[in-house]
Design an enzyme around this catalytic site. Structure first.
Site, PDB file in Angstrom:
ATOM      1  N   TRP A 197       0.840  -1.198   0.000  1.00 49.59           N
ATOM      2  CA  TRP A 197       0.000   0.000   0.000  1.00 49.59           C
ATOM      3  C   TRP A 197       0.876   1.248   0.000  1.00 49.59           C
ATOM      4  CZ3 TRP A 197      -4.085  -1.535   4.296  1.00 49.59           C
ATOM      5  CH2 TRP A 197      -4.829  -2.622   3.813  1.00 49.59           C
ATOM      6  N   HIS A 252      -1.802 -11.656   7.265  1.00 53.18           N
ATOM      7  CA  HIS A 252      -2.714 -10.646   7.800  1.00 53.18           C
ATOM      8  C   HIS A 252      -4.153 -10.850   7.328  1.00 53.18           C
ATOM      9  CE1 HIS A 252      -2.643  -6.682   9.932  1.00 53.18           C
ATOM     10  NE2 HIS A 252      -3.728  -6.459   9.222  1.00 53.18           N
ATOM     11  N   GLU A 262      -5.990 -11.487  12.586  1.00 52.84           N
ATOM     12  CA  GLU A 262      -7.156 -11.227  13.431  1.00 52.84           C
ATOM     13  C   GLU A 262      -8.375 -12.026  12.985  1.00 52.84           C
ATOM     14  OE1 GLU A 262      -8.000  -7.041  13.649  1.00 52.84           O
ATOM     15  OE2 GLU A 262      -6.282  -6.633  14.950  1.00 52.84           O
ATOM     16  N   TYR A 305      -6.613  -1.520  20.713  1.00 55.68           N
ATOM     17  CA  TYR A 305      -6.638  -0.116  20.277  1.00 55.68           C
ATOM     18  C   TYR A 305      -7.194   0.634  21.476  1.00 55.68           C
ATOM     19  CZ  TYR A 305      -5.040  -1.271  15.664  1.00 55.68           C
ATOM     20  OH  TYR A 305      -4.234  -1.692  14.638  1.00 55.68           O
ATOM     21  N   GLU A 316       0.202  -6.252  17.429  1.00 59.64           N
ATOM     22  CA  GLU A 316      -0.365  -5.037  16.834  1.00 59.64           C
ATOM     23  C   GLU A 316      -1.166  -4.291  17.889  1.00 59.64           C
ATOM     24  OE1 GLU A 316      -2.566  -5.437  12.976  1.00 59.64           O
ATOM     25  OE2 GLU A 316      -3.956  -4.022  13.945  1.00 59.64           O
ATOM     26  N   TRP A 341       1.080  -0.382  15.401  1.00 61.17           N
ATOM     27  CA  TRP A 341       0.508  -0.150  14.073  1.00 61.17           C
ATOM     28  C   TRP A 341       0.524   1.330  13.803  1.00 61.17           C
ATOM     29  CZ3 TRP A 341      -0.725  -3.297  10.215  1.00 61.17           C
ATOM     30  CH2 TRP A 341      -1.606  -2.833   9.197  1.00 61.17           C
ATOM     31  N   LYS A 401      -0.426   7.593   6.257  1.00 63.60           N
ATOM     32  CA  LYS A 401      -1.831   7.768   5.870  1.00 63.60           C
ATOM     33  C   LYS A 401      -2.484   8.770   6.818  1.00 63.60           C
ATOM     34  CE  LYS A 401      -6.076   5.182   5.028  1.00 63.60           C
ATOM     35  NZ  LYS A 401      -6.673   3.860   4.795  1.00 63.60           N
ATOM     36  N   GLU A 426      -4.570   8.977   9.081  1.00 62.83           N
ATOM     37  CA  GLU A 426      -5.351   8.307  10.133  1.00 62.83           C
ATOM     38  C   GLU A 426      -4.506   8.279  11.402  1.00 62.83           C
ATOM     39  OE1 GLU A 426      -6.326   4.308   8.839  1.00 62.83           O
ATOM     40  OE2 GLU A 426      -4.261   3.643   8.941  1.00 62.83           O
TER      41      GLU A 426
HETATM   42  C1  IDC Z   1      -6.365  -0.781   8.720  1.00 60.80           C
HETATM   43  C2  IDC Z   1      -5.590   0.403   8.193  1.00 60.80           C
HETATM   44  C3  IDC Z   1      -6.489   1.201   7.292  1.00 60.80           C
HETATM   45  C4  IDC Z   1      -7.015   0.294   6.198  1.00 60.80           C
HETATM   46  C5  IDC Z   1      -7.698  -0.925   6.809  1.00 60.80           C
HETATM   47  C6  IDC Z   1      -8.136  -1.890   5.756  1.00 60.80           C
HETATM   48  O1  IDC Z   1      -5.111   1.178   9.260  1.00 60.80           O
HETATM   49  O2  IDC Z   1      -5.799   2.301   6.733  1.00 60.80           O
HETATM   50  O3  IDC Z   1      -7.948   1.004   5.412  1.00 60.80           O
HETATM   51  O4  IDC Z   1      -6.810  -1.593   7.673  1.00 60.80           O
HETATM   52  O5  IDC Z   1      -9.136  -2.710   6.241  1.00 60.80           O
HETATM   53  C7  IDC Z   1      -6.661  -3.905  12.682  1.00 60.80           C
HETATM   54  C8  IDC Z   1      -6.074  -4.597  11.524  1.00 60.80           C
HETATM   55  C9  IDC Z   1      -5.392  -3.628  10.592  1.00 60.80           C
HETATM   56  C10 IDC Z   1      -6.187  -2.351  10.488  1.00 60.80           C
HETATM   57  C11 IDC Z   1      -6.189  -1.683  11.853  1.00 60.80           C
HETATM   58  C12 IDC Z   1      -6.942  -0.346  11.879  1.00 60.80           C
HETATM   59  O6  IDC Z   1      -5.196  -5.636  11.898  1.00 60.80           O
HETATM   60  O7  IDC Z   1      -5.275  -4.242   9.352  1.00 60.80           O
HETATM   61  O8  IDC Z   1      -5.516  -1.521   9.539  1.00 60.80           O
HETATM   62  N1  IDC Z   1      -6.760  -2.597  12.827  1.00 60.80           N
HETATM   63  O9  IDC Z   1      -8.270  -0.547  11.518  1.00 60.80           O
HETATM   64  N2  IDC Z   1      -7.180  -4.469  13.756  1.00 60.80           N
HETATM   65  C13 IDC Z   1      -7.681  -3.534  14.546  1.00 60.80           C
HETATM   66  C14 IDC Z   1      -7.411  -2.308  13.970  1.00 60.80           C
END
Ligand code: IDC
Length: 464
Positions: free
Chosen positions: A192, A263, A301, A363, A389, A423, A428, A430
């Site tokens: 990406w 992933h 996940e 998170y 993560e 992470w 990006k 975000e």
């Molecule tokens: C998120 C990226 C985001 C992207 C998305 C795709 O941050 O930019 O658009 O994936 O589906 C996870 C995942 C991880 C996620 C991240 C945030 O392992 O792939 O990345 N997240 O949503 N688990 C909880 C949060």
């Protein structure tokens, strides 16, 4: 052979056996129980059952195919930074088996003792001793990759100091058994745009030298755009494999540990792409079998209601495939509900109880005490947990930061000396992105290039 030689042999044997003793660690060095005898043809070694040692070493002495001692081949175990080898004058075994003191060992193409591995249909254990044989020499899954040689890690680097990691109780440990903590970052989706350019040698050097990171996680999406399982119409498998190989080599050159992360995300059940996963992990574990710094995360996940039982079934399929090539690598498995339910593991852990850890993600703005309690429950029950993560914002990777919750997580990480990767290494727009969206640097970031999350994570890794 003149009188008194036997005494000398015994004395010399003592010196030779010192390194062998460490190597065999716990094994009985006198397993070759028998005795030295001499006749007109010289010295021989006779086992307790009356048979003679032939084409093998006993006490450092070579008995040839007729069972006669041949002085010019006196041999001894040697150890270098890369591992054990066996030396007889200027000769040493290369890509071959050698029987020493009643046990069979295999030496690789550079002459190093191979451990924890299938060699065709023969398995050598942690001490390099052949311990089992299966009926077929066909691997469970035939790898499509070539095997890389054991790398040399820079002196003083984490991988040089700690070697092949192991899990003891709930704690990740060095090869010697000291508790260690891996800490670092996860890449963004490896192809990406907001993250791919941050996968380079200088970027990893910045993370190591400026942040103090010793870990990189390589996020190989399966179903999202450019994923491993959604066809070559988007990004070819060759491109993905090359990107993974490059990332592993950047980490390896720095002596950092590296997680290869399958992933899964949209594909909530890891069994959905099990055939691709089987091939992927056969390929990777074969390619990196000699790399002490590579860890495997077999499913990021699991979600969508997939149960621990189903994940366990997947893990029990994938782990033996990895083990066949790399018997001792640390393997990380995801848990139900986006890798939150580590508390469910203890009642029914995966079949392989060695060097397997269970993944927890959080998170901080979304996941609070109820997930922290799962972590505590898991650890109290003896489940080894690895946080591959996390971020301090909301579960969608965006939203606001919750510093209070983040501080509570930090405390838990410290208390239990947990290993983690934050992470993600992207810019990006975000909150979870570690680099500011306005920064166009792909390495050498200074504080001004880091997002709030980036600053927080750098502090955590630095130990502040
Ligand atoms: C998120 C990226 C985001 C992207 C998305 C795709 O941050 O930019 O658009 O994936 O589906 C996870 C995942 C991880 C996620 C991240 C945030 O392992 O792939 O990345 N997240 O949503 N688990 C909880 C949060």
């Amino acid at each position: 052979m003149e009188c008194g030689v036997k005494k000398r042999i015994l004395l010399m044997a003592l010196c030779i056996l010192i390194p062998a003793f460490f190597l065999l660690d716990g094994n009985d060095a006198s397993a070759a129980s028998g005795e030295w005898i001499s006749d007109a043809k010289g010295w021989h070694y006779r086992y307790a059952d009356g048979s003679f040692a032939k084409s093998e070493y006993i006490d450092g002495y070579w008995l040839n195919w007729k069972g006669n001692y041949e002085k010019k081949w006196n041999g001894t175990w040697k150890k270098s930074a890369k591992g054990w080898w066996f030396r007889a004058g200027s000769w040493y075994p290369l890509e071959q088996w050698l029987k020493i003191d009643g046990k069979s060992y295999y030496f690789d193409s550079e002459g190093y003792l191979v451990t924890n591995r299938w060699i065709g249909k023969y398995y050598v254990d942690g001490q390099g001793v052949w311990t089992k044989t299966r009926s077929s020499s066909a691997p469970l899954v035939k790898p499509k990759t070539t095997q890389l040689k054991k790398p040399s890690y820079p002196q003083g680097s984490p991988a040089a100091l700690w070697g092949a990691l192991q899990v003891k109780g709930t704690q990740l440990c060095s090869a010697k058994g000291e508790a260690v903590q891996l800490k670092g970052v996860s890449t963004f989706g490896i192809i990406w745009d907001e993250g791919r350019y941050n996968i380079n040698q200088d970027a990893f050097a910045t993370l190591k030298n400026d942040w103090g990171a010793n870990l990189i996680r390589i996020a190989v999406y399966t179903e999202e755009y450019g994923g491993y399982c959604n066809g070559s119409d988007q990004v070819s498998t060759e491109t993905l494999n090359k990107t993974i190989a490059d990332a592993v080599s950047y980490a390896t050159n720095l002596g950092m540990y590296v997680i290869i992360d399958w992933h899964i995300l949209r594909d909530g059940n890891p069994n959905q792409h099990i055939s691709e996963a089987k091939q992927f992990f056969a390929d990777m574990s074969y390619q990196y079998a000699n790399y002490d710094n590579v860890l495997y995360e077999i499913c990021n996940e699991p979600n969508g209601g997939v149960t621990w039982n189903e994940i366990k079934k997947y893990a029990d399929t994938i782990i033996p495939i990895i083990r066949e090539n790399d018997g001792d690598a640390v393997i990380l498995t995801g848990t139900p509900t986006w890798s939150q339910d580590v508390d469910q593991v203890a009642a029914n852990p995966v079949s392989d109880k060695t060097n397997v850890m269970y993944v927890l993600h959080f998170y901080a703005s979304t996941h609070k005490d109820w997930i922290r309690n799962k972590l505590k429950t898991a650890i109290a029950a003896g489940t080894p947990v690895f946080i591959t993560e996390f971020s301090i914002c909301a579960a969608d990777g965006n939203g606001s930061i919750d510093y209070q919750s983040a501080a509570e997580w930090k405390q838990l990480i410290r208390n239990d000396n947990l290993s983690y990767a934050g992470w993600s290494l992207s810019n990006k727009n975000e909150t979870s992105a570690l680099i500011k969206n306005s920064s166009s640097k792909h390495s050498g970031w200074t504080e001004g290039d880091l997002s709030e999350t980036g600053v927080w994570l750098r502090n955590l890794i630095r130990g502040n």
